[in-house]
Write a protein that holds these residues in place. Structure first.
Motif, PDB file in Angstrom:
ATOM      1  N   ASN A   5       0.447  -0.721   0.103  1.00 50.19           N
ATOM      2  CA  ASN A   5       0.115   0.297  -0.481  1.00 50.19           C
ATOM      3  C   ASN A   5       1.166   1.237  -0.388  1.00 50.19           C
ATOM      4  O   ASN A   5       1.794   1.896   0.611  1.00 50.19           O
ATOM      5  N   ALA A  52       0.911   5.208   0.077  1.00 49.63           N
ATOM      6  CA  ALA A  52       0.175   7.021   0.142  1.00 49.63           C
ATOM      7  C   ALA A  52       1.035   8.395  -0.599  1.00 49.63           C
ATOM      8  O   ALA A  52       2.713   7.960  -0.160  1.00 49.63           O
ATOM      9  N   LEU A  79       0.481   7.735   8.602  1.00 55.47           N
ATOM     10  CA  LEU A  79       0.281   6.382   7.734  1.00 55.47           C
ATOM     11  C   LEU A  79       1.418   5.703   7.550  1.00 55.47           C
ATOM     12  O   LEU A  79       1.171   3.903   7.677  1.00 55.47           O
ATOM     13  N   VAL A 128      -3.132   5.761  -3.127  1.00 51.15           N
ATOM     14  CA  VAL A 128      -4.070   6.615  -2.375  1.00 51.15           C
ATOM     15  C   VAL A 128      -3.065   8.341  -2.816  1.00 51.15           C
ATOM     16  O   VAL A 128      -2.061   8.747  -2.067  1.00 51.15           O
ATOM     17  N   CYS A 135      -2.703  12.447  -1.367  1.00 56.88           N
ATOM     18  CA  CYS A 135      -3.927  12.826  -0.136  1.00 56.88           C
ATOM     19  C   CYS A 135      -3.414  14.423  -0.352  1.00 56.88           C
ATOM     20  O   CYS A 135      -2.301  14.689  -0.098  1.00 56.88           O
ATOM     21  N   TYR A 179      -8.172   8.242  -4.147  1.00 59.15           N
ATOM     22  CA  TYR A 179      -8.986   9.829  -3.788  1.00 59.15           C
ATOM     23  C   TYR A 179      -9.980  10.283  -3.268  1.00 59.15           C
ATOM     24  O   TYR A 179     -10.825   9.371  -4.193  1.00 59.15           O
ATOM     25  N   PHE A 210      -7.507   7.122   4.156  1.00 53.49           N
ATOM     26  CA  PHE A 210      -6.685   6.038   3.494  1.00 53.49           C
ATOM     27  C   PHE A 210      -7.926   4.974   3.144  1.00 53.49           C
ATOM     28  O   PHE A 210      -7.691   4.195   2.243  1.00 53.49           O
TER      29      PHE A 210
END
Length: 392
Positions: A3, A5, A22, A76, A78, A101, A300
């Protein structure tokens, strides 16, 4: 499967909150910024950083890197600031199709980002708002300005954040309004709510179906500039009226993603007045995370369409301070009779500083070092020096 971010505008305090929250959840964090002096670059939780130009912060190099990852990997994005969200509206086709997002509908964002449209919309919903005058041109604005009591009104940019461009009281008579209008865009005149009342911020996160997933209220105890600006000392509280009214307002806008609804209490009328909606993440998010509302992690998970349990309750009376340079400048510019003793100032900033994190010493140091270098950027230096000498 990994994963990832991608956090934008990593020069901001809220970006550092995202990176830390995160990173602690074992998510690979990449950060974007326009300078090596972005504090987020130096956090121990930052796995990779990219120096990119403003308005072109997501370049082909990042897409190529994402393309090399496994097909099961999840990304993701942000966005921290309003301009980042505007960029997404205009450039979403540039993003790799792996990236997810959450942002509000463009129509709703445009209402929230405009203080005059927000006032009109809130009034239509039966919410108390300060008397507000908006103008199509500079001539109309200057004509109205001649016929108001400067002690009871303030001038602010229709679009803007923090204290930038706000003019109070006697400063009306020494402001070059032609330059001010050209610099900040359309200005509006707004009733000034009793300064003895406290300000409140309601932070919220809405899912893809415009349902409130998380919420948090803080009371502003100190701010810089002292006359009105970002909070430097705040405390978490419960206030069902503000929570419910904020949720109702955003629900009417079919909101998705983050928003901060700002209120001011008028003790004379015992009323709460809506000041504005910030259609983005907010600077005091560290307090919410500290109080048990992990907004970054919830965001997230929502982006990846994971099931999350709504967090509608949290610890109260938790406190945080934006120490450097916010509360330091607040202390230096505040009237001597209103500020605390120096020893108390030092003790409280040691106990409640949002920058200090023993799990991220490198990031903590960077909040001082990076801010020191950014202070000497011309636009920042002029702003801070003006506020120091004119007491904000």
């Amino acid at each position: 499967m990994e994963n990832y971010a991608i956090v934008s505008s990593s020069h901001t305090r809220k970006a550092l909150v995202f990176i830390r929250a995160l990173g602690e959840a074992k998510i690979n964090v990449w950060t974007l910024g326009d300078s090596f002096f972005c504090v987020g670059f130096w956090s121990k939780f930052c796995r990779k950083y990219f120096v990119t130009k403003k308005n072109r912060f997501f370049d082909a190099k990042i897409n190529r890197l994402i393309a090399t990852k496994n097909t099961e990997d999840k990304f993701v994005f942000c966005p921290m600031e309003e301009e980042d969200i505007v960029w997404l509206y205009d450039n979403k086709n540039i993003l790799h199709n792996k990236i997810r997002y959450l942002i509000p509908p463009k129509k709703s964002f445009n209402i929230a980002v405009s203080k005059s449209l927000t006032a009109v919309f809130a009034f239509e919903q039966g919410i108390d708002t300060p008397e507000t005058f908006s103008f199509e041109n500079l001539e109309e604005f200057k004509h109205k300005l001649k016929n108001i009591d400067c002690d009871n009104y303030i001038v602010k940019p229709n679009k803007g954040r923090g204290s930038l461009g706000i003019v109070y009281g006697s400063n009306f008579f020494r402001t070059d309004w032609d330059k001010h209008w050209n610099k900040f865009g359309n200005l509006l005149i707004q009733e000034r709510i009793d300064s003895s009342g406290f300000g409140f911020g309601v932070g919220m996160l809405f899912d893809q179906n415009s349902e409130c997933i998380a919420r948090f209220v803080h009371k502003r105890q100190q701010q810089f500039p002292n006359s009105g600006g970002p909070s430097t000392d705040r405390i978490g509280i419960k206030n069902d009226y503000l929570l419910n009214k904020s949720a109702e307002l955003l629900k009417k806008l079919d909101w998705v993603g983050f928003a901060m609804v700002e209120w001011k209490h008028d003790p004379a009328q015992n009323k709460y007045f809506l000041l504005e909606i910030n259609p983005r993440t907010w600077g005091s998010m560290a307090l919410a995370v500290k109080s048990g509302v992990n907004f970054p992690l919830l965001y997230f998970k929502l982006c990846l369409e994971e099931k999350v349990k709504a967090i509608l309750d949290y610890k109260t009376n938790m406190r945080s301070k934006w120490t450097f340079p916010g509360d330091i400048l607040r202390f230096l510019t505040q009237e001597r009779k209103k500020r605390e003793k120096f020893c108390e100032f030092c003790r409280e900033n040691y106990l409640y500083s949002e920058e200090l994190d023993i799990k991220d010493i490198r990031g903590s140091i960077a909040t001082i070092v990076c801010q020191f270098f950014l202070f000497f950027k011309p636009e920042n230096f002029k702003t801070v020096v003006f506020k120091l000498f004119f007491k904000g």
